[in-house]
Design a protein around this motif. Structure first.
Motif, mmCIF file in Angstrom:
data_model
loop_
_atom_site.group_PDB
_atom_site.id
_atom_site.type_symbol
_atom_site.label_atom_id
_atom_site.label_comp_id
_atom_site.label_asym_id
_atom_site.label_seq_id
_atom_site.Cartn_x
_atom_site.Cartn_y
_atom_site.Cartn_z
ATOM 1 N N ASP A 1 -6.153 16.926 3.257
ATOM 2 C CA ASP A 1 -4.973 16.333 3.889
ATOM 3 C C ASP A 1 -5.342 15.187 4.819
ATOM 4 N N LEU A 2 -4.491 14.176 4.821
ATOM 5 C CA LEU A 2 -4.620 13.058 5.739
ATOM 6 C C LEU A 2 -3.403 13.005 6.658
ATOM 7 N N SER A 3 -3.633 12.565 7.886
ATOM 8 C CA SER A 3 -2.567 12.122 8.772
ATOM 9 C C SER A 3 -2.831 10.654 9.065
ATOM 10 N N LEU A 4 -1.822 9.960 9.570
ATOM 11 C CA LEU A 4 -1.923 8.516 9.779
ATOM 12 C C LEU A 4 -1.520 8.204 11.213
ATOM 13 N N TRP A 5 -2.364 7.453 11.918
ATOM 14 C CA TRP A 5 -2.180 7.221 13.348
ATOM 15 C C TRP A 5 -1.960 5.740 13.629
ATOM 16 N N HIS A 6 -0.873 5.455 14.349
ATOM 17 C CA HIS A 6 -0.589 4.089 14.774
ATOM 18 C C HIS A 6 -0.741 4.043 16.293
ATOM 19 N N ALA A 7 -1.902 3.606 16.746
ATOM 20 C CA ALA A 7 -2.247 3.677 18.168
ATOM 21 C C ALA A 7 -1.337 2.799 19.023
ATOM 22 N N GLN A 8 -0.924 1.646 18.499
ATOM 23 C CA GLN A 8 -0.142 0.716 19.303
ATOM 24 C C GLN A 8 1.213 1.283 19.706
ATOM 25 N N THR B 1 0.835 -1.199 0.000
ATOM 26 C CA THR B 1 0.000 0.000 0.000
ATOM 27 C C THR B 1 0.867 1.245 0.000
ATOM 28 N N VAL B 2 0.514 2.212 -0.835
ATOM 29 C CA VAL B 2 1.150 3.521 -0.841
ATOM 30 C C VAL B 2 0.076 4.549 -0.501
ATOM 31 N N MET B 3 0.252 5.235 0.609
ATOM 32 C CA MET B 3 -0.658 6.313 0.971
ATOM 33 C C MET B 3 -0.272 7.587 0.229
ATOM 34 N N VAL B 4 -1.275 8.385 -0.086
ATOM 35 C CA VAL B 4 -1.050 9.732 -0.610
ATOM 36 C C VAL B 4 -1.847 10.672 0.292
ATOM 37 N N THR B 5 -1.140 11.425 1.132
ATOM 38 C CA THR B 5 -1.830 12.267 2.109
ATOM 39 C C THR B 5 -2.407 13.533 1.494
ATOM 40 N N HIS B 6 -1.795 14.023 0.421
ATOM 41 C CA HIS B 6 -2.361 15.120 -0.362
ATOM 42 C C HIS B 6 -1.606 15.170 -1.686
ATOM 43 N N LYS C 1 1.732 4.750 19.391
ATOM 44 C CA LYS C 1 1.448 6.175 19.640
ATOM 45 C C LYS C 1 2.295 7.084 18.751
ATOM 46 N N GLN C 2 2.360 6.729 17.470
ATOM 47 C CA GLN C 2 3.050 7.538 16.474
ATOM 48 C C GLN C 2 2.051 8.062 15.448
ATOM 49 N N ALA C 3 2.258 9.303 15.034
ATOM 50 C CA ALA C 3 1.410 9.907 14.001
ATOM 51 C C ALA C 3 2.285 10.463 12.889
ATOM 52 N N TYR C 4 1.963 10.065 11.663
ATOM 53 C CA TYR C 4 2.578 10.712 10.499
ATOM 54 C C TYR C 4 1.676 11.873 10.121
ATOM 55 N N THR C 5 2.192 13.099 10.213
ATOM 56 C CA THR C 5 1.370 14.288 10.021
ATOM 57 C C THR C 5 1.621 15.007 8.706
ATOM 58 N N ALA C 6 2.426 14.405 7.821
ATOM 59 C CA ALA C 6 2.675 14.982 6.486
ATOM 60 C C ALA C 6 3.087 16.448 6.617
ATOM 61 N N ASP C 7 2.329 17.385 5.997
ATOM 62 C CA ASP C 7 2.682 18.804 6.045
ATOM 63 C C ASP C 7 1.863 19.594 7.066
ATOM 64 N N LEU C 8 1.184 18.913 7.957
ATOM 65 C CA LEU C 8 0.397 19.617 8.971
ATOM 66 C C LEU C 8 1.290 20.457 9.872
ATOM 67 N N THR D 1 -4.741 3.972 11.447
ATOM 68 C CA THR D 1 -6.015 4.661 11.267
ATOM 69 C C THR D 1 -5.809 5.946 10.478
ATOM 70 N N VAL D 2 -6.708 6.192 9.546
ATOM 71 C CA VAL D 2 -6.667 7.415 8.745
ATOM 72 C C VAL D 2 -7.325 8.555 9.521
ATOM 73 N N LEU D 3 -6.671 9.698 9.541
ATOM 74 C CA LEU D 3 -7.231 10.907 10.141
ATOM 75 C C LEU D 3 -7.389 11.961 9.057
ATOM 76 N N GLU D 4 -8.567 12.525 8.920
ATOM 77 C CA GLU D 4 -8.741 13.672 8.032
ATOM 78 C C GLU D 4 -8.251 14.908 8.773
ATOM 79 N N THR D 5 -7.208 15.557 8.220
ATOM 80 C CA THR D 5 -6.612 16.726 8.876
ATOM 81 C C THR D 5 -6.445 17.868 7.872
ATOM 82 N N PRO D 6 -7.543 18.380 7.326
ATOM 83 C CA PRO D 6 -7.448 19.456 6.338
ATOM 84 C C PRO D 6 -6.952 20.750 6.952
#
Length: 260
Positions: free
Chosen positions: A157-164, A56-61, A166-173, A146-151
């Motif tokens: 824009d999307l951010s990506l959350w790994h709860a186990q 899988t390749v995510m595209v956050t924006h 506790k890391q978040a990929y926030t792209a350009d947020l 988990t996908v987070l909508e973070t416009p």
């Protein structure tokens, strides 16, 4: 719980992250088109995995350093392209295509400031997405994310959350400049931007993965300062600057590397 490790690869103007599992790989953003060979080389030579493990390749924006390599990666690996559900393409219409040229030009500008040479960053402004996701959806084949909508930076824009972990990929947020957290220059939706910061803050991440830096720790005060200092009015690129940058970018286009 699957064992998972996140590795960082230096891209053309950004940091690209791969979530590494025992038998599969997740790319948190596709990087620029010119990053594709480096990503695949990292998979085969450093991770010593077949490229088919990139599932899988995510595209956050849709900006060049986040979406530019997606379709070429799919051609070379058969991966799924996953991005936000939206009613229309980000670069739709004539003004959208001019904005696409503008963003390509800005990519070259950032690269030149970093001492990088001209590379092929061209990509189709209309992305063919395999799976569209919304807030709260799991990432296909990687349900621990988990996908987070973070416009705010853009409208999708999307951010990506790994709860186990506790890391978040926030792209350009969130960016870091001179060791301080700052908002990106482009803020199209200021109210939504603050809401997006609050959404990530509420998760209490231990680590955020930044597209234009590395891993960072962030606290509530950092989020609060970001919200206080973020613009109250939209910061958009003017039509005049889009047109002028598009002209400049056309000169770079003549120097592009031959498309593979």
């Amino acid at each position: 719980m699957d064992l998972m490790n996140i590795v960082a690869i230096e891209g053309y103007i950004q940091t690209t992250y791969i979530a590494v599992y025992p038998d599969k790989l997740l790319l948190l953003d596709s990087g620029c088109r010119c990053d594709v060979d480096n990503i695949l080389t990292y998979i085969t030579e450093v991770l010593e995995r077949p490229v088919a493990q990139l599932k899988t390749v995510m595209v956050t924006h849709m900006h060049p350093d986040h979406a530019g390599g997606a379709e070429l990666l799919k051609q070379k690996t058969g991966c799924l392209i996953v991005s936000a559900k939206s009613k229309k393409a980000w670069y739709q219409g004539i003004l959208g295509r001019l904005s696409h040229l503008n963003d390509l030009g800005l990519t070259y500008y950032v690269a030149s400031r970093q001492g990088k040479s001209v590379a092929n960053v061209w990509y189709n402004p209309i992305l063919k997405v395999d799976v569209e996701v919304q807030d709260g959806d799991p990432i296909p084949s990687f349900e621990d994310w988990t996908v987070l909508e973070t416009p705010g930076h853009t409208d999708r824009d999307l951010s990506l959350w790994h709860a186990q972990t506790k890391q978040a990929y926030t792209a350009d947020l969130i960016l870091i400049i001179r060791d301080k957290f700052v908002s990106p220059y482009l803020i199209t939706l200021p109210h939504a931007y603050r809401a997006s910061l609050n959404k990530v803050k509420a998760l209490q991440p231990e680590i955020i993965l930044l597209a234009h830096d590395k891993r960072a720790k962030i606290c509530d005060k950092d989020f609060d300062r970001l919200m206080d200092r973020a613009p109250r009015k939209p910061r958009k690129t003017s039509l005049r600057s889009v047109l002028s940058t598009a002209v400049v970018n056309s000169r770079f286009a003549r120097k592009r590397v031959k498309t593979p």
